[in-house]
Write a protein that holds these residues in place. Sequence first.
Motif, PDB file in Angstrom:
ATOM      1  N   PHE A  98       0.354  36.328  -3.279  1.00 53.03           N
ATOM      2  CA  PHE A  98       1.664  35.697  -3.101  1.00 53.03           C
ATOM      3  C   PHE A  98       2.292  35.363  -4.450  1.00 53.03           C
ATOM      4  CE2 PHE A  98       4.093  31.717  -2.736  1.00 53.03           C
ATOM      5  CZ  PHE A  98       5.098  32.120  -1.854  1.00 53.03           C
ATOM      6  N   LEU A  99       1.527  34.777  -5.347  1.00 52.34           N
ATOM      7  CA  LEU A  99       2.041  34.432  -6.677  1.00 52.34           C
ATOM      8  C   LEU A  99       2.484  35.689  -7.426  1.00 52.34           C
ATOM      9  CD1 LEU A  99      -0.551  31.723  -7.769  1.00 52.34           C
ATOM     10  CD2 LEU A  99       1.784  31.342  -6.929  1.00 52.34           C
ATOM     11  N   ALA A 100       1.663  36.728  -7.364  1.00 50.04           N
ATOM     12  CA  ALA A 100       1.999  37.978  -8.048  1.00 50.04           C
ATOM     13  C   ALA A 100       3.287  38.581  -7.490  1.00 50.04           C
ATOM     14  CB  ALA A 100       0.843  38.966  -7.931  1.00 50.04           C
ATOM     15  N   ALA A 101       3.488  38.477  -6.189  1.00 47.78           N
ATOM     16  CA  ALA A 101       4.685  39.036  -5.552  1.00 47.78           C
ATOM     17  C   ALA A 101       5.958  38.306  -5.958  1.00 47.78           C
ATOM     18  CB  ALA A 101       4.526  39.004  -4.029  1.00 47.78           C
ATOM     19  N   LYS A 102       5.857  37.088  -6.422  1.00 49.47           N
ATOM     20  CA  LYS A 102       7.018  36.288  -6.828  1.00 49.47           C
ATOM     21  C   LYS A 102       7.455  36.565  -8.265  1.00 49.47           C
ATOM     22  CE  LYS A 102       7.783  33.511  -3.304  1.00 49.47           C
ATOM     23  NZ  LYS A 102       9.088  33.374  -2.679  1.00 49.47           N
ATOM     24  N   ARG A 103       6.744  37.369  -9.000  1.00 50.37           N
ATOM     25  CA  ARG A 103       6.943  37.544 -10.422  1.00 50.37           C
ATOM     26  C   ARG A 103       8.271  38.161 -10.851  1.00 50.37           C
ATOM     27  NH1 ARG A 103       8.101  39.331 -14.811  1.00 50.37           N
ATOM     28  NH2 ARG A 103       7.431  41.243 -15.660  1.00 50.37           N
ATOM     29  N   GLU A 104       8.848  39.011 -10.060  1.00 50.56           N
ATOM     30  CA  GLU A 104      10.044  39.752 -10.468  1.00 50.56           C
ATOM     31  C   GLU A 104      11.145  38.823 -10.983  1.00 50.56           C
ATOM     32  OE1 GLU A 104      11.749  43.039 -11.574  1.00 50.56           O
ATOM     33  OE2 GLU A 104       9.877  43.104 -10.442  1.00 50.56           O
ATOM     34  N   GLY A 105      11.573  39.063 -12.221  1.00 47.66           N
ATOM     35  CA  GLY A 105      12.661  38.294 -12.812  1.00 47.66           C
ATOM     36  C   GLY A 105      12.248  37.010 -13.507  1.00 47.66           C
ATOM     37  N   PHE A 106      10.966  36.698 -13.505  1.00 46.11           N
ATOM     38  CA  PHE A 106      10.492  35.457 -14.116  1.00 46.11           C
ATOM     39  C   PHE A 106       9.447  35.748 -15.196  1.00 46.11           C
ATOM     40  CE2 PHE A 106      11.911  34.138  -9.899  1.00 46.11           C
ATOM     41  CZ  PHE A 106      12.768  33.093 -10.239  1.00 46.11           C
ATOM     42  N   ALA A 107       9.407  34.869 -16.189  1.00 49.94           N
ATOM     43  CA  ALA A 107       8.378  34.967 -17.220  1.00 49.94           C
ATOM     44  C   ALA A 107       7.103  34.255 -16.795  1.00 49.94           C
ATOM     45  CB  ALA A 107       8.879  34.373 -18.534  1.00 49.94           C
ATOM     46  N   ALA A 108       7.246  33.287 -15.885  1.00 50.33           N
ATOM     47  CA  ALA A 108       6.074  32.554 -15.388  1.00 50.33           C
ATOM     48  C   ALA A 108       6.303  32.161 -13.934  1.00 50.33           C
ATOM     49  CB  ALA A 108       5.831  31.313 -16.236  1.00 50.33           C
TER      50      ALA A 108
END
Length: 192
Positions: A98-108
Motif C-alpha cells: 500500500f505504501l509503495a503504491a502511494k509513491r507516485e508524485g511524492f519524494a516520501a
Amino acid sequence: LAGGRSLRMGKDKTQLMWGRHTLLENAVCHLRGLADDILVVGSLKDTCCLPGIRQVQDRYAGCGPLGGIHTGLLEAKHEAVLVLSCDMPFVTAELTAFLAAKREGFAAVIPRCRGHVEPLCAVYARSCLPVIEDLLQAGDNQVRQVFAKVNTCYIEEAELERFGDVQQLFFNLNTPQDWQEALRRKEVGYGN
C-alpha cells in the motif's frame, strides 16, 4: 534496515527468532513479492547470507537510520526505496505494498499515527538524497527532518487501520521487555 548496535536489546536483533525465521528474514519475506531489488543495510557482522539479497554497509556509519536510508537510496537500482526496519515484526506485506503504491508524485510516503511519523516503514525517492546528505554532513541524524524539506505524502491513521491496529503494526523492538511483549502478542494471535 538491519543496522544499529542493539545496545538496549543486549544482542543482535536481526538474529532473534520470529517463528521459523529470524527478524531479518521476516522483514525480507514481506518485501520479496514487492521488489526485485532487496538490500539489507547495516553493520552486518554475523548475518547469514540471504539468497538473492544484497548486503551493504552504511556509508555514514554511526548515523542511525538516516545513514541507512542514505545508503539504501545510493545503492538501490530503482528511483525509490521502501524502507523497513527489521525490528518491526508486525508490519504486513499488504501494508508495505500500500505504501509503495502511494509513491507516485511524492519524494516520501510516511505513515503518521497520533501525530507521530513512522519513518522506518516508509517510501523514499532518490530525490531525497541531497536533503539527507545535507543533514548528515551537518550532524543532524533525525529522519523526521527530511519530511519538511521534500514533497511528503502522510498516510494517516484512518487509512492505516485497514491493515490492523496501528499501535501493533508499528510496534518495534528495542529492549528485552519489548521482545517479550512481542512474543506474547504473537502467541495470542497477532502477527505471522
